[in-house]
Design a protein around this motif. Structure first.
Motif, PDB file in Angstrom:
ATOM      1  N   ASP A 149      41.684  16.495  29.367  1.00  0.00           N
ATOM      2  CA  ASP A 149      41.904  17.012  30.725  1.00  0.00           C
ATOM      3  C   ASP A 149      42.040  15.902  31.757  1.00  0.00           C
ATOM      4  O   ASP A 149      42.405  16.171  32.902  1.00  0.00           O
ATOM      5  CB  ASP A 149      40.746  17.913  31.139  1.00  0.00           C
ATOM      6  CG  ASP A 149      40.872  19.324  30.593  1.00  0.00           C
ATOM      7  OD1 ASP A 149      41.839  19.588  29.856  1.00  0.00           O
ATOM      8  OD2 ASP A 149      39.997  20.162  30.897  1.00  0.00           O
ATOM      9  N   ALA A 168      43.468  17.904  35.079  1.00  0.00           N
ATOM     10  CA  ALA A 168      44.635  18.780  34.980  1.00  0.00           C
ATOM     11  C   ALA A 168      44.354  20.217  35.346  1.00  0.00           C
ATOM     12  O   ALA A 168      45.290  20.972  35.611  1.00  0.00           O
ATOM     13  CB  ALA A 168      45.195  18.713  33.546  1.00  0.00           C
ATOM     14  N   ASN A 169      43.086  20.633  35.383  1.00  0.00           N
ATOM     15  CA  ASN A 169      42.795  22.054  35.438  1.00  0.00           C
ATOM     16  C   ASN A 169      41.710  22.337  36.472  1.00  0.00           C
ATOM     17  O   ASN A 169      40.561  21.927  36.295  1.00  0.00           O
ATOM     18  CB  ASN A 169      42.353  22.518  34.040  1.00  0.00           C
ATOM     19  CG  ASN A 169      42.225  24.013  33.925  1.00  0.00           C
ATOM     20  OD1 ASN A 169      41.499  24.644  34.682  1.00  0.00           O
ATOM     21  ND2 ASN A 169      42.933  24.583  32.954  1.00  0.00           N
ATOM     22  N   ALA A 170      42.065  23.063  37.548  1.00  0.00           N
ATOM     23  CA  ALA A 170      41.093  23.358  38.600  1.00  0.00           C
ATOM     24  C   ALA A 170      40.014  24.316  38.108  1.00  0.00           C
ATOM     25  O   ALA A 170      38.850  24.211  38.521  1.00  0.00           O
ATOM     26  CB  ALA A 170      41.803  23.936  39.817  1.00  0.00           C
ATOM     27  N   SER A 171      40.360  25.249  37.254  1.00  0.00           N
ATOM     28  CA  SER A 171      39.349  26.160  36.711  1.00  0.00           C
ATOM     29  C   SER A 171      38.322  25.397  35.890  1.00  0.00           C
ATOM     30  O   SER A 171      37.112  25.640  35.988  1.00  0.00           O
ATOM     31  CB  SER A 171      40.007  27.248  35.857  1.00  0.00           C
ATOM     32  OG  SER A 171      40.825  28.075  36.650  1.00  0.00           O
ATOM     33  N   ARG A 172      38.785  24.450  35.077  1.00  0.00           N
ATOM     34  CA  ARG A 172      37.878  23.618  34.294  1.00  0.00           C
ATOM     35  C   ARG A 172      37.028  22.740  35.213  1.00  0.00           C
ATOM     36  O   ARG A 172      35.855  22.493  34.932  1.00  0.00           O
ATOM     37  CB  ARG A 172      38.704  22.760  33.330  1.00  0.00           C
ATOM     38  CG  ARG A 172      37.925  22.016  32.269  1.00  0.00           C
ATOM     39  CD  ARG A 172      37.482  22.888  31.107  1.00  0.00           C
ATOM     40  NE  ARG A 172      38.550  23.596  30.447  1.00  0.00           N
ATOM     41  CZ  ARG A 172      39.381  23.082  29.531  1.00  0.00           C
ATOM     42  NH1 ARG A 172      39.280  21.812  29.193  1.00  0.00           N
ATOM     43  NH2 ARG A 172      40.289  23.833  28.953  1.00  0.00           N
ATOM     44  N   ALA A 193      41.594  18.175  41.354  1.00  0.00           N
ATOM     45  CA  ALA A 193      42.621  18.864  40.578  1.00  0.00           C
ATOM     46  C   ALA A 193      43.512  19.632  41.536  1.00  0.00           C
ATOM     47  O   ALA A 193      43.077  20.037  42.624  1.00  0.00           O
ATOM     48  CB  ALA A 193      41.998  19.824  39.567  1.00  0.00           C
ATOM     49  N   ASP A 196      44.615  26.149  41.688  1.00  0.00           N
ATOM     50  CA  ASP A 196      45.250  27.166  40.860  1.00  0.00           C
ATOM     51  C   ASP A 196      45.140  28.530  41.536  1.00  0.00           C
ATOM     52  O   ASP A 196      44.605  28.657  42.646  1.00  0.00           O
ATOM     53  CB  ASP A 196      44.639  27.190  39.455  1.00  0.00           C
ATOM     54  CG  ASP A 196      43.138  27.465  39.461  1.00  0.00           C
ATOM     55  OD1 ASP A 196      42.606  27.920  40.503  1.00  0.00           O
ATOM     56  OD2 ASP A 196      42.491  27.241  38.425  1.00  0.00           O
TER      57      ASP A 196
END
Length: 284
Positions: A149, A168-172, A193, A196
């Motif tokens: 990520d 790479a991932n706002a939820s993560r 990030a 999203d």
């Protein structure tokens, strides 16, 4: 030294709604307080930062501020800059220039301008350096971040030093559960990030700031970090010249940081709302 009565303010910074931003304690008319007394009061407030307003020692400045965490003094920090400026103005401070206030702090002079109903500070000069691979691996592991990520990383230093991670991932990002005991001996870490569909409406990026080395597991909204990240992302063509970042979501806050790069000067301005919460006096 015998105590005396001083004006005191507590404000919520980077929010227009009380209790949804980052609180700041401000001691006005702080002349006569020793370093030890300032540090002791900052430890007592137990906020991420407490500031002390003083007369400037540089003739170009309107006021001087000293910025303390519970564990030590900062040369610069963002939400204390906006909050201290708001408190100074509310107490009757009159800047030399009606359009721009000049704050003196540990890193020197920081311009602050009125941006509609908000205040915005000019991002201080940024130093970026690569992060040692071993240290980076330790930080990523302590965050619980899957290595795949991580898009990029660097040291970010504008008087307040962080390891910046772009993921790479706002939820993560929102789901991270760091091991703060493992982060404490390593570094302060800021993670960003692209926003999203599940994130805050009207924001283009989401940030989290982990500051275990200074006794703050997670900072609700961090102006200095956002200033560094903005210079990094805009400079690399990874962000537009104007955007809004969200921070504090996981903590139940709704911090909003307004970023704008001046097309003529290239200066990046970091703005936000400031909401007064407490006004009174203290004996110190």
């Amino acid at each position: 030294m015998a105590s005396m009565t001083r004006r005191f303010s507590q404000l919520d910074v980077f929010t227009a709604t009380p209790l949804r931003g980052n609180p700041l304690a401000v001691v006005h008319d702080a002349e006569g307080l020793s370093d030890a007394e300032m540090q002791a009061f900052a430890k007592w407030t137990n906020l991420s930062e407490t500031t002390f307003l003083l007369p400037p020692t540089d003739a170009r400045a309107d006021y001087r501020v000293r910025i303390f965490t519970p564990d030590g003094e900062f040369q610069f920090a963002g939400h204390p800059t906006l909050g201290s400026c708001h408190a100074w103005l509310a107490a009757g401070g009159q800047p030399r220039d009606a359009q721009q206030i000049v704050q003196q702090c540990g890193i020197g002079l920081v311009p602050v301008r009125r941006d509609g109903t908000r205040l915005a500070f000019a991002a201080p000069p940024l130093r970026r350096e690569p992060v040692d691979d071993i240290l980076l691996a330790q930080v990523v592991d302590a965050l619980g971040l899957p290595p795949g990520d991580l898009l990029s990383a660097c040291w970010l230093d504008n008087g307040n030093r962080w390891i910046g991670l772009r993921v790479a991932n706002a939820s993560r990002l929102r789901a991270l559960k760091p091991d703060h005991s493992r982060l404490k001996p390593l570094a302060k870490v800021g993670v960003v990030a692209e926003q999203d569909a599940e994130g805050a409406a009207g924001t283009q990026f989401e940030l989290r700031g982990f500051a275990a080395p200074i006794g703050v597991a997670e900072d609700p909204v961090t102006g200095s970090l956002n200033a560094s990240v903005a210079q990094w992302l805009i400079g690399e063509g990874l962000a537009p010249p104007q955007y809004v970042a969200a921070q504090g979501t996981v903590m139940g806050r709704a911090g909003r940081v307004h970023v704008h790069r001046d097309p003529v000067s290239g200066t990046i301005w970091i703005g936000g709302d400031v909401t007064p919460c407490i006004s009174g006096t203290l004996s110190l």
